[in-house]
Design a protein around this motif. Structure first.
Motif, PDB file in Angstrom:
ATOM      1  N   ASN A 124       0.841  -1.192   0.000  1.00  0.00           N
ATOM      2  CA  ASN A 124       0.000   0.000   0.000  1.00  0.00           C
ATOM      3  C   ASN A 124       0.871   1.234   0.000  1.00  0.00           C
ATOM      4  O   ASN A 124       1.748   1.372   0.850  1.00  0.00           O
ATOM      5  N   TYR A 316     -12.727  -1.682  -2.068  1.00  0.00           N
ATOM      6  CA  TYR A 316     -11.699  -2.640  -2.484  1.00  0.00           C
ATOM      7  C   TYR A 316     -12.281  -3.609  -3.522  1.00  0.00           C
ATOM      8  O   TYR A 316     -11.641  -3.933  -4.522  1.00  0.00           O
ATOM      9  N   ASP A 320     -11.172  -4.156  -7.471  1.00  0.00           N
ATOM     10  CA  ASP A 320     -10.740  -5.484  -7.925  1.00  0.00           C
ATOM     11  C   ASP A 320     -11.552  -5.938  -9.140  1.00  0.00           C
ATOM     12  O   ASP A 320     -11.002  -6.514 -10.078  1.00  0.00           O
ATOM     13  N   GLN A 344      -7.976 -12.843   3.418  1.00  0.00           N
ATOM     14  CA  GLN A 344      -8.792 -12.173   2.392  1.00  0.00           C
ATOM     15  C   GLN A 344      -9.553 -13.173   1.516  1.00  0.00           C
ATOM     16  O   GLN A 344     -10.051 -12.820   0.449  1.00  0.00           O
TER      17      GLN A 344
HETATM   18  N1  ARG Z   1      -3.073  -3.990  -0.898  1.00  0.00           N
HETATM   19  C1  ARG Z   1      -3.733  -5.150  -0.372  1.00  0.00           C
HETATM   20  C2  ARG Z   1      -3.385  -5.331   1.106  1.00  0.00           C
HETATM   21  O1  ARG Z   1      -2.397  -4.826   1.579  1.00  0.00           O
HETATM   22  C3  ARG Z   1      -3.395  -6.411  -1.101  1.00  0.00           C
HETATM   23  C4  ARG Z   1      -3.781  -6.425  -2.571  1.00  0.00           C
HETATM   24  C5  ARG Z   1      -4.040  -7.800  -3.084  1.00  0.00           C
HETATM   25  N2  ARG Z   1      -4.481  -7.838  -4.466  1.00  0.00           N
HETATM   26  C6  ARG Z   1      -5.706  -7.541  -4.898  1.00  0.00           C
HETATM   27  N3  ARG Z   1      -5.982  -7.615  -6.173  1.00  0.00           N
HETATM   28  N4  ARG Z   1      -6.673  -7.205  -4.070  1.00  0.00           N
HETATM   29  O2  ARG Z   1      -4.114  -6.007   1.796  1.00  0.00           O
END
Ligand code: ARG
Length: 579
Positions: A124, A316, A320, A344
């Protein structure tokens, strides 16, 4: 090239067929009892049920045919109907040579004409990288490389988290400081240190002060709707953050083909909403716009996926899904793999279902969530700094390098050149960390134990680097041009074990990519190194009088090095010359 079990299965299937039995019974696998044989076939048991005869009758009939085949040194039947196989020495030598001279080193090209998008790393922007992101980078890089080695075309995308709350928090905090400085001043002065200082502070503040949190949310909303000032400060934050990230990933030997972020999907969101509306999938639920993603055979409740919050902002899941539209347009892969923390998994289940339901991809496009467990400290709890804080990745790498350096200075061989010693320590520490992670089954948690990972014996990255450096030393000492030598025969069980390990590599890579699990590669590398060490410790290669024998041995160690380097390469681990 076919793998060894594919070659053997074909031979044994023909034998079953010749005896009048179904050829599918002829599946060959690695022996469970290496003390008795190298490979085994269990098909006589299923055959017995089909043909209503005893397994021994079937096994013996097949044995009579296989016995005539010169590739086996022994074919036996063991009660109550196992067929045990061992390969002749000549066949072993030939097979290893075939692999060695094959363009793909005997690794089966099962992915030809197929494209994969692999989404990994996922840091991030504005938030310091922490060790949670380490696993995604390490595992994703290895899976990407294994996929390439097995013939797939692979596009690795970092999918930066560059469009959500962290940015809002940073800008909100900076805005509070604007009295002293203008936006322009702030923009000029932002460095990675500013971000590292501001983010934790802002994050803490948002938990204690609801008004501040609201403010950050509003900023995110405005940013996503094209607010000029915020966009320009956001661009600067991304730039600073990305250049810092690039340095760390370089150290880790992790390379992304695409540096796209969540923000790049923004322009596909209207299209996403149109499609969902057209297909009548979108409905209002407590003010939000959602899509139902339940399926008939669900055994647990799957909540609807939220596409727009009640204030019209995106989530989010929205980015995606929009990213899938973007990837379809730009790449159209056959497979989508996401290397993300196990926690996730529900999010991705919802995203995949929604994408299929909305027909964003074709029916045969595969989505797969490649989840991983947490990296824990010796106390079994998520790894922390000594004072209980979140460990920053950069700090962890520094500690590991320091430990590797200390260790190298007390080992029996100290690299004389200081610069070289430093570079080695960096590579050894990264190898230790990566191998220590990858040797574990990806989906499980594991314990981070630097001391253990840096040991030069046992299943460690250091041991593999050490093994290769030993081979380099022989080469250097005798000034050998390896290319001139050819493996012609072998003389001991230790050598046979090396060859058997090499012969298995094709199957190992195949299993590793089918299960997307690098630990098979780690295990194989370790077994090759271990068998090599046994041979090497008991053999005086260079002083051997028989030239024929010596030459074949030299070829053997070159072969070992080549295959070990291939393993390390797909694990994303760089070797060192000497250690
Ligand atoms: N930025 C996200 C995190 O730190 C992970 C991203 C994973 N990839 C995706 N396509 N959502 O949790």
């Amino acid at each position: 090239m076919k793998t060894i079990t594919e070659v053997l299965t074909n031979i044994v299937s023909n034998a079953f067929d010749q005896c009048g039995y179904d050829r599918h019974l002829g599946k060959v696998k690695l022996s469970n009892r290496p003390d008795l044989c190298q490979y085994q076939v269990d098909g006589a048991f299923s055959g017995a049920k089909i043909y209503k005869v005893s397994p021994m009758i079937i096994a013996n009939a097949v044995l009579n045919i296989l016995k005539k085949n010169k590739i086996f040194s022994s074919v036996t039947v063991a009660n109550p109907g196992f067929i045990n196989l061992s390969l002749s020495d000549m066949f072993l030598v030939d097979f290893v040579n075939d692999m060695f001279y094959d363009n793909d080193l005997g690794i089966p090209q099962i992915g030809l004409n197929q494209t994969i998008v692999i989404d990994y790393g996922g840091p991030n922007v504005a938030k310091p990288l922490h060790i949670g992101h380490l696993r995604s980078a390490i595992i994703g890089e290895a899976i990407k490389r294994i996929a390439r080695a097995t013939g797939y075309k692979v596009v690795g995308d970092i999918h930066l988290g560059d469009w959500g709350m962290p940015i809002g928090l940073i800008i909100a905090e900076l805005e509070e400081r604007i009295n002293e400085l203008s936006w322009n001043d702030i923009k000029q002065k932002i460095s990675i240190d500013t971000l590292n200082e501001v983010y934790p502070l802002a994050s803490k503040k948002s938990k204690e002060d609801p008004a501040f949190k609201k403010k950050a949310q509003k900023i995110v909303h405005k940013l996503q709707n094209g607010h000029d000032e915020y966009i320009s400060i956001w661009k600067r934050i991304v730039q600073v953050s990305v250049s810092d990230l690039k340095q760390i990933y370089k150290k880790l030997n992790v390379e992304f083909d695409l540096w796209n972020g969540e923000s790049d999907s923004e322009k596909y969101i209207p299209q996403l909403i149109d499609i969902l509306n057209e297909k009548k999938l979108l409905y209002k639920n407590l003010g939000a716009l959602v899509v139902d993603v339940t399926e008939l055979d669900d055994t647990e409740p799957i909540p609807p996926i939220i596409i727009k919050k009640s204030d019209d902002s995106n989530l989010y899941s929205t980015t995606d899904l929009a990213t899938i539209i973007q990837r379809q347009k730009e790449i159209t892969p056959n497979k989508y793999w996401y290397v993300v923390d196990n926690r996730q998994s529900l999010h991705f289940k919802q995203v995949f279902r929604c994408a299929k339901k909305a027909e964003l991809v074709s029916k045969d496009t595969e989505f797969e969530f490649l989840g991983f467990g947490t990296m824990n400290g010796k106390d079994g709890k998520p790894y922390k700094t000594r004072d209980g804080g979140v460990m920053k990745l950069d700090d962890l790498l520094k500690i590991a390098k320091y430990e590797a350096l200390v260790k190298s200075q007390t080992s029996h061989y100290v690299v004389p050149d200081e610069k070289q010693r430093n570079e080695n320590a960096e590579k050894v520490s990264i190898a230790a960390i990566k191998f220590g992670d990858l040797i574990n089954n990806r989906s499980k948690n594991y314990i981070f134990n630097l001391e253990k990972f840096l040991a030069t014996d046992g299943k460690t990255g250091s041991y593999l680097l050490y093994t290769i450096s030993r081979i380099n030393s022989i080469q250097k000492k005798a000034n050998i041009n390896f290319e001139k030598y050819k493996l012609t025969s072998f003389y001991s069980n230790d050598e046979r074990q090396i060859l058997l390990n090499i012969v298995s590599i094709g199957d190992v890579f195949k299993t590793a990519i089918l299960e997307k699990s690098p630990h098979y590669i780690c295990e194989s590398a370790y077994q090759i190194a271990l068998s090599f060490s046994k041979f090497y410790n008991s053999t005086k290669i260079l002083s051997e009088k028989s030239e024929y024998k010596r030459n074949s041995w030299i070829a053997l160690i070159f072969i070992v090095r080549t295959f070990l380097l291939k393993h390390l390469n797909v694990l994303g681990i760089e070797p060192v010359d000497h250690m």
